[in-house]
Design a protein around this motif. Structure first.
Motif, PDB file in Angstrom:
ATOM      1  N   LEU A 107       0.282  21.919  10.898  1.00  0.00           N
ATOM      2  CA  LEU A 107       1.116  21.409  12.003  1.00  0.00           C
ATOM      3  C   LEU A 107       2.595  21.379  11.626  1.00  0.00           C
ATOM      4  CD1 LEU A 107      -1.068  18.487  13.434  1.00  0.00           C
ATOM      5  CD2 LEU A 107      -0.943  20.852  14.207  1.00  0.00           C
ATOM      6  N   GLY A 108       3.081  22.494  11.109  1.00  0.00           N
ATOM      7  CA  GLY A 108       4.514  22.626  10.842  1.00  0.00           C
ATOM      8  C   GLY A 108       4.965  22.116   9.489  1.00  0.00           C
ATOM      9  N   SER A 126       6.445  11.513  19.781  1.00  0.00           N
ATOM     10  CA  SER A 126       7.074  12.819  19.998  1.00  0.00           C
ATOM     11  C   SER A 126       6.519  13.908  19.074  1.00  0.00           C
ATOM     12  CB  SER A 126       8.593  12.706  19.854  1.00  0.00           C
ATOM     13  OG  SER A 126       8.894  11.990  18.693  1.00  0.00           O
ATOM     14  N   GLY A 127       6.222  13.571  17.813  1.00  0.00           N
ATOM     15  CA  GLY A 127       5.755  14.611  16.869  1.00  0.00           C
ATOM     16  C   GLY A 127       4.254  14.768  16.892  1.00  0.00           C
ATOM     17  N   PRO A 128       3.711  15.473  15.869  1.00  0.00           N
ATOM     18  CA  PRO A 128       2.256  15.623  15.768  1.00  0.00           C
ATOM     19  C   PRO A 128       1.533  14.275  15.741  1.00  0.00           C
ATOM     20  CG  PRO A 128       3.339  17.161  14.307  1.00  0.00           C
ATOM     21  CD  PRO A 128       4.419  16.294  14.857  1.00  0.00           C
ATOM     22  N   ALA A 171      -4.344  14.790  21.300  1.00  0.00           N
ATOM     23  CA  ALA A 171      -4.076  14.711  19.858  1.00  0.00           C
ATOM     24  C   ALA A 171      -3.858  16.117  19.308  1.00  0.00           C
ATOM     25  CB  ALA A 171      -5.245  14.037  19.144  1.00  0.00           C
ATOM     26  N   ASP A 172      -3.093  16.199  18.210  1.00  0.00           N
ATOM     27  CA  ASP A 172      -2.889  17.484  17.536  1.00  0.00           C
ATOM     28  C   ASP A 172      -3.838  17.634  16.359  1.00  0.00           C
ATOM     29  OD1 ASP A 172      -0.335  18.353  18.938  1.00  0.00           O
ATOM     30  OD2 ASP A 172       0.181  16.339  18.234  1.00  0.00           O
ATOM     31  N   GLY A 173      -4.289  16.489  15.816  1.00  0.00           N
ATOM     32  CA  GLY A 173      -5.162  16.550  14.649  1.00  0.00           C
ATOM     33  C   GLY A 173      -6.104  15.381  14.607  1.00  0.00           C
ATOM     34  N   ILE A 174      -7.194  15.552  13.843  1.00  0.00           N
ATOM     35  CA  ILE A 174      -8.144  14.453  13.636  1.00  0.00           C
ATOM     36  C   ILE A 174      -8.458  14.328  12.144  1.00  0.00           C
ATOM     37  CG2 ILE A 174      -9.250  14.477  15.917  1.00  0.00           C
ATOM     38  CD1 ILE A 174     -11.480  16.211  14.767  1.00  0.00           C
TER      39      ILE A 174
END
Ligand SMILES: Cc1cc2nc3c(=O)[nH]c(=O)nc-3n(C[C@H](O)[C@H](O)[C@H](O)COP(=O)(O)O)c2cc1C
Length: 318
Positions: free
Chosen positions: A61-62, A185-187, A207-210
């Protein structure tokens, strides 16, 4: 110090400082041994001929990391282990090119930790008093954390042995998680997923991650090890959510197994505490470097040139 020596010394010092209780497990203690049993069920499908040299560096994620070995969310009891312990952990992880992940309470000086240059994530708990949860989330964001996490698995609080530790939490609804997502705002990560249905809902919540985790045996007794549910979770998460796994990860071999299941990284909880106790900043740095080097050797021998390239077929199940 070798990894075994680091662990042994760290355990002894944590015992001497009367902090061993915090590393114990909920109620019967079943999870600790069960985690190890499940991880040990897998061996590796070795491929030597026309082999590859693996590079453990990765991007999640960046964030560019030198290793897929990261810290799991913990704050307490780090400050009690050594003076300025959180800073020592931040510096050690920065030197190893890893990621620091704080838990409860949100550290007072997140900005100071971030100023070390370490990749930084932090989680908040779903306190019954939701204003308090939003305060924690605000503190995480204004502190400059790269990732913001929410612990979805502590709706019934936390417990060590028979003693409740955090009791003032309440389960989150999908609607509430969506609202938190809108404020981040971010991940954005959800920690404590152990079923396909929660992985699907994490996606629906934005969500972007778990983090697939049984919370290091500090919530409910008799939770499975994440590896037991990874295949079903990856069906929901692949191509949609970044996945981190933790629980009983102690060696590079455990990390490569997590990668084979589809995780982008594996988290270390108790090992960070042992390494900090045994060797301070250098202990934490050496812990991550050693485990990364073990993982690199194994990745090469299962034909994976990068953490994202470890195939599921690399694992043979007993
Ligand atoms: C002393 C201690 C404190 C922890 N605090 C938190 C926390 O505040 N938030 C959280 O999400 N998880 C917390 N955890 C769980 C870890 O993030 C992680 O899921 C777990 O420790 C991984 O298992 P391992 O210790 O076997 O590596 C804690 C674990 C320990 C041992």
């Amino acid at each position: 110090m070798t990894l075994s020596e680091l662990y042994e010394k760290g355990r002894r010092i944590i015992g001497e400082k009367d902090l061993a209780f915090f590393l114990e497990a909920v109620e019967t203690g079943f999870i600790t041994e069960h985690d190890r049993r499940i991880i040990d069920r897998y061996t590796f499908r070795q491929r030597c001929i026309d082999g590859v040299e693996a590079d453990p560096a990765t991007e999640i994620l960046g964030l560019e990391l030198k290793t897929p070995v990261i810290m799991s969310a913990i704050t307490m009891p780090i400050p009690a282990i050594v003076d300025d312990g959180l800073m020592a952990v931040a510096e050690g992880l920065k030197e190893a090119g890893s990621l620091m992940w704080t838990g409860t309470p949100v550290p007072m000086d997140l900005k100071g930790l971030k100023a070390t240059g370490v990749a930084l994530a932090a989680t908040a708990k779903p306190f019954k008093d939701r204003a308090r949860m939003f305060e924690a989330l605000e503190k995480i964001q204004s502190g400059g954390a790269d990732w913001v996490g929410l612990e979805i698995d502590v709706g019934q609080g936390t417990k060590i042995k028979d003693r409740p530790i955090v009791a003032d939490c309440a389960p989150l609804t999908l609607k509430e998680i969506r609202e938190v997502r809108r404020n981040v705002s971010g991940p954005f990560w959800l920690k404590g997923v152990l079923s396909r249905i929660d992985a699907e809902k994490a996606g629906e919540a934005g969500a972007d991650g778990i983090v697939v985790s049984n919370h290091g045996a500090h919530t409910l007794d008799y939770l499975p090890h994440p590896f037991q549910v990874m295949d079903e979770i990856m069906e929901a998460a692949r191509g949609r959510l970044a996945v981190v796994v933790d629980g009983g990860i102690r060696r590079g071999s455990d990390v490569v197994k997590a990668l084979a299941f589809g995780a982008s990284a594996a988290g270390l909880g108790r090992p960070i505490l042992w390494a900090l106790a045994a060797g301070g900043r250098e202990g934490v740095r050496d812990l991550v470097r050693e485990i990364t080097e073990e993982a690199r050797r194994i990745m090469s021998l299962v034909g994976a040139s990068a953490p994202t390239r470890v195939p599921r077929e690399a694992l043979i199940q007993d």
